[in-house]
Design a protein around this motif. Structure first.
Motif, short mmCIF file in Angstrom:
data_model
loop_
_atom_site.label_atom_id
_atom_site.label_comp_id
_atom_site.label_asym_id
_atom_site.label_seq_id
_atom_site.Cartn_x
_atom_site.Cartn_y
_atom_site.Cartn_z
N TRP A 1 0.85 -1.19 0.00
CA TRP A 1 0.00 0.00 0.00
C TRP A 1 0.89 1.24 0.00
O TRP A 1 2.03 1.21 0.46
CB TRP A 1 -0.87 0.08 1.25
N ARG A 2 0.35 2.35 -0.48
CA ARG A 2 0.98 3.62 -0.17
C ARG A 2 0.71 3.93 1.30
O ARG A 2 -0.19 3.37 1.91
CB ARG A 2 0.42 4.72 -1.07
N LEU A 3 1.49 4.82 1.86
CA LEU A 3 1.36 5.10 3.28
C LEU A 3 0.01 5.69 3.64
O LEU A 3 -0.41 5.62 4.79
CB LEU A 3 2.48 6.04 3.74
N ASP A 4 -0.69 6.24 2.64
CA ASP A 4 -2.02 6.77 2.91
C ASP A 4 -3.11 5.70 2.83
O ASP A 4 -4.30 6.01 2.95
CB ASP A 4 -2.35 7.92 1.97
N GLY A 5 -2.73 4.44 2.58
CA GLY A 5 -3.69 3.35 2.53
C GLY A 5 -4.16 2.97 1.14
O GLY A 5 -4.95 2.03 0.98
N THR A 6 -3.67 3.65 0.11
CA THR A 6 -4.05 3.31 -1.26
C THR A 6 -3.43 1.98 -1.66
O THR A 6 -2.21 1.83 -1.60
CB THR A 6 -3.57 4.40 -2.25
N PRO A 7 -4.24 0.98 -2.04
CA PRO A 7 -3.68 -0.31 -2.45
C PRO A 7 -2.91 -0.17 -3.76
O PRO A 7 -3.34 0.53 -4.68
CB PRO A 7 -4.91 -1.20 -2.60
N VAL A 8 -1.75 -0.83 -3.83
CA VAL A 8 -0.88 -0.68 -4.99
C VAL A 8 -0.60 -2.00 -5.70
O VAL A 8 -0.63 -2.08 -6.92
CB VAL A 8 0.47 -0.05 -4.56
N PHE A 9 -0.38 -3.07 -4.92
CA PHE A 9 0.18 -4.27 -5.54
C PHE A 9 -0.01 -5.46 -4.61
O PHE A 9 0.01 -5.33 -3.40
CB PHE A 9 1.67 -4.04 -5.79
N GLN A 10 -0.17 -6.65 -5.19
CA GLN A 10 -0.08 -7.88 -4.42
C GLN A 10 0.46 -8.99 -5.30
O GLN A 10 0.26 -8.99 -6.52
CB GLN A 10 -1.42 -8.26 -3.82
N GLN A 11 1.18 -9.92 -4.69
CA GLN A 11 1.76 -11.04 -5.44
C GLN A 11 1.78 -12.29 -4.58
O GLN A 11 2.18 -12.25 -3.42
CB GLN A 11 3.17 -10.71 -5.91
N ASP A 12 1.32 -13.38 -5.16
CA ASP A 12 1.34 -14.68 -4.48
C ASP A 12 2.77 -15.20 -4.48
O ASP A 12 3.44 -15.22 -5.52
CB ASP A 12 0.42 -15.66 -5.22
N LEU A 13 3.26 -15.63 -3.33
CA LEU A 13 4.63 -16.12 -3.19
C LEU A 13 4.68 -17.60 -2.85
O LEU A 13 5.71 -18.10 -2.39
CB LEU A 13 5.36 -15.31 -2.12
N SER A 14 3.59 -18.31 -3.09
CA SER A 14 3.53 -19.73 -2.76
C SER A 14 4.61 -20.54 -3.47
O SER A 14 5.10 -21.54 -2.94
CB SER A 14 2.15 -20.30 -3.11
N ALA A 15 4.99 -20.11 -4.66
CA ALA A 15 6.01 -20.83 -5.42
C ALA A 15 7.40 -20.60 -4.86
O ALA A 15 8.33 -21.37 -5.16
CB ALA A 15 5.97 -20.42 -6.89
N ARG A 16 7.57 -19.57 -4.05
CA ARG A 16 8.88 -19.23 -3.51
C ARG A 16 9.10 -19.72 -2.08
O ARG A 16 10.23 -19.95 -1.65
CB ARG A 16 9.07 -17.71 -3.52
N ILE A 17 8.02 -19.83 -1.31
CA ILE A 17 8.16 -20.12 0.11
C ILE A 17 7.07 -21.08 0.56
O ILE A 17 5.91 -20.97 0.17
CB ILE A 17 8.11 -18.82 0.94
N ALA A 18 7.46 -22.07 1.36
CA ALA A 18 6.50 -23.05 1.90
C ALA A 18 6.51 -22.94 3.41
O ALA A 18 7.50 -23.27 4.07
CB ALA A 18 6.88 -24.45 1.46
N LEU A 19 5.41 -22.46 3.98
CA LEU A 19 5.31 -22.29 5.43
C LEU A 19 4.77 -23.54 6.08
O LEU A 19 3.89 -24.21 5.53
CB LEU A 19 4.41 -21.10 5.77
N ALA A 20 5.28 -23.85 7.27
CA ALA A 20 4.76 -24.98 8.03
C ALA A 20 3.46 -24.55 8.69
O ALA A 20 3.43 -23.66 9.52
CB ALA A 20 5.77 -25.43 9.09
N SER A 21 2.37 -25.17 8.32
CA SER A 21 1.05 -24.76 8.78
C SER A 21 0.90 -24.88 10.28
O SER A 21 1.25 -25.90 10.87
CB SER A 21 -0.03 -25.61 8.08
N GLY A 22 0.40 -23.81 10.90
CA GLY A 22 0.05 -23.86 12.31
C GLY A 22 1.20 -23.71 13.27
O GLY A 22 1.01 -23.81 14.47
N SER A 23 2.42 -23.48 12.78
CA SER A 23 3.56 -23.38 13.68
C SER A 23 4.00 -21.93 13.82
O SER A 23 4.49 -21.34 12.85
CB SER A 23 4.74 -24.22 13.17
N PRO A 24 3.85 -21.32 14.98
CA PRO A 24 4.22 -19.91 15.14
C PRO A 24 5.71 -19.67 15.01
O PRO A 24 6.14 -18.55 14.79
CB PRO A 24 3.72 -19.57 16.54
N ASP A 25 6.54 -20.71 15.17
CA ASP A 25 7.98 -20.55 15.11
C ASP A 25 8.50 -20.58 13.68
O ASP A 25 9.70 -20.46 13.46
CB ASP A 25 8.68 -21.64 15.93
#
Length: 341
Positions: free
Chosen positions: A287-311
């Motif tokens: 977002w811009r600092l005033d809250g205007t949405p600018v961009f989003q990108q899915d990163l699933s292909a780059r990073i795999a998070l362990a589900s449910g683990s806060p660490d």
């Protein structure tokens, strides 16, 4: 939406409990992986200037290009076992807290190791920040304590909670241009601001007297203009506060322009933009600092998070050179992206 904030003045595998250990690591290519530049598509539009009717210029569209990665998993002084927090200072140095080893690391922005150290009081470092003088701040998830170290890794002092009594679950740290420290405590539902001398300056929290919707803050970012942002896990909102602690805006799960948050876990700010890593699914939102949405990108292909683990939550940091760093705890690597507005 406006509200008033409540204000208050004011390891290696085997640890040696009797000794503070640190390793200086000469700048080298240790752990580096060759960077690969992936150029995204360029959208063109005809400009037809008078001097050359056939000239075509690229349109300006926000983009996030993968530049490369660095880091390696291991138990050595420059290795990362379970990195969970990342920060960058104004000189481009990168700071990483490793909950698996208990070490704090300093690297150049392209991955050259500079310093790695631990402290017997640090069992589970979960947050890290650095100020303009190079002092390093970290929060320990096991004890709930916040420690300050010199730029060379020597113990300096402990930041006490002041009017909060004691920290219970410090989840995120940030430092502004005046070396004021911000501590987000998810258990207390509060964000506390401390002066460079450690005095409690301001306390922002939800209470019967305040409509500020801070209940479970998990991420912080301070913008160059002194305003600051907090991601609240309980509501999924991103809250924007002025430098004086007044609520300016709340960006909720409904979002705008298709930019709804689901599980915001890390924030970073630049001169003009706020970056958010959302873990459900792994996405970068801008977002811009005033809250205007600018961009989003899915990163699933780059990073795999362990589900449910806060660490194993990922974290991001913005460098002064225009890069966005994404810490991948599952691989022990730092992914480098070039942000082009």
């Amino acid at each position: 939406m406006n509200g008033a904030a409540e204000r208050t003045g004011g390891s290696a595998a085997t640890k040696d409990p009797d000794a503070h250990r640190r390793w200086r690591v000469a700048i080298s290519g240790l752990g580096l992986i060759a960077a690969v530049v992936l150029n995204g598509p360029i959208l063109l539009r005809a400009t037809a200037p008078a001097q050359d009717p056939g000239l075509v210029r690229p349109a300006v569209h926000p983009r996030l290009d993968f530049v490369g990665e660095w880091g390696r998993r291991g138990d050595g002084p420059a290795d990362l076992r379970l990195p969970v927090a990342i920060a960058a200072d104004r000189l481009g140095r990168v700071y990483i807290a490793d909950a698996g080893s208990g070490f704090l690391h300093i690297f150049t922005d392209d991955g050259h190791p500079l310093l790695a150290f631990d402290d017997p009081r640090l069992v589970n470092p979960v947050a890290i920040a650095a100020d303009a003088d190079g002092e390093i701040y970290t929060a320990d998830g096991r004890s709930g304590r916040v420690f300050v170290f010199s730029p060379t890794g020597d113990p300096d002092h402990e930041q006490h909670a002041g009017g909060l009594g004691r920290f219970r679950a410090p989840a995120a740290l940030a430092v502004d241009a005046d070396n004021h420290l911000y501590v987000a405590d998810s258990a207390l539902g509060a964000v506390a601001e401390y002066t460079d001398r450690g005095r409690l300056l301001r306390l922002v929290r939800h209470s019967a007297k305040s409509a500020v919707p801070v209940r479970s803050p998990v991420a912080l970012a301070v913008a160059p203009d002194g305003s600051w942002f907090v991601a609240d896990q309980a509501s999924g909102e991103i809250l924007h506060f002025s430098a004086h602690g007044d609520l300016l805006a709340a960006w909720d799960r409904a979002g705008s322009g298709g930019m709804a948050t689901k599980n915001p876990v890390s924030l970073a700010a630049s001169t003009s933009f706020l970056f958010c890593f959302d873990a459900a699914p792994p996405r970068l939102l801008v977002w811009r600092l005033d809250g205007t949405p600018v961009f989003q990108q899915d990163l699933s292909a780059r990073i795999a998070l362990a589900s449910g683990s806060p660490d194993t939550r990922a974290a991001i940091a913005a460098t002064p050179g225009g890069e966005l760093l994404l810490l991948d705890p599952s691989s022990g690597k730092v992914l480098r992206f070039r942000w082009t507005p």
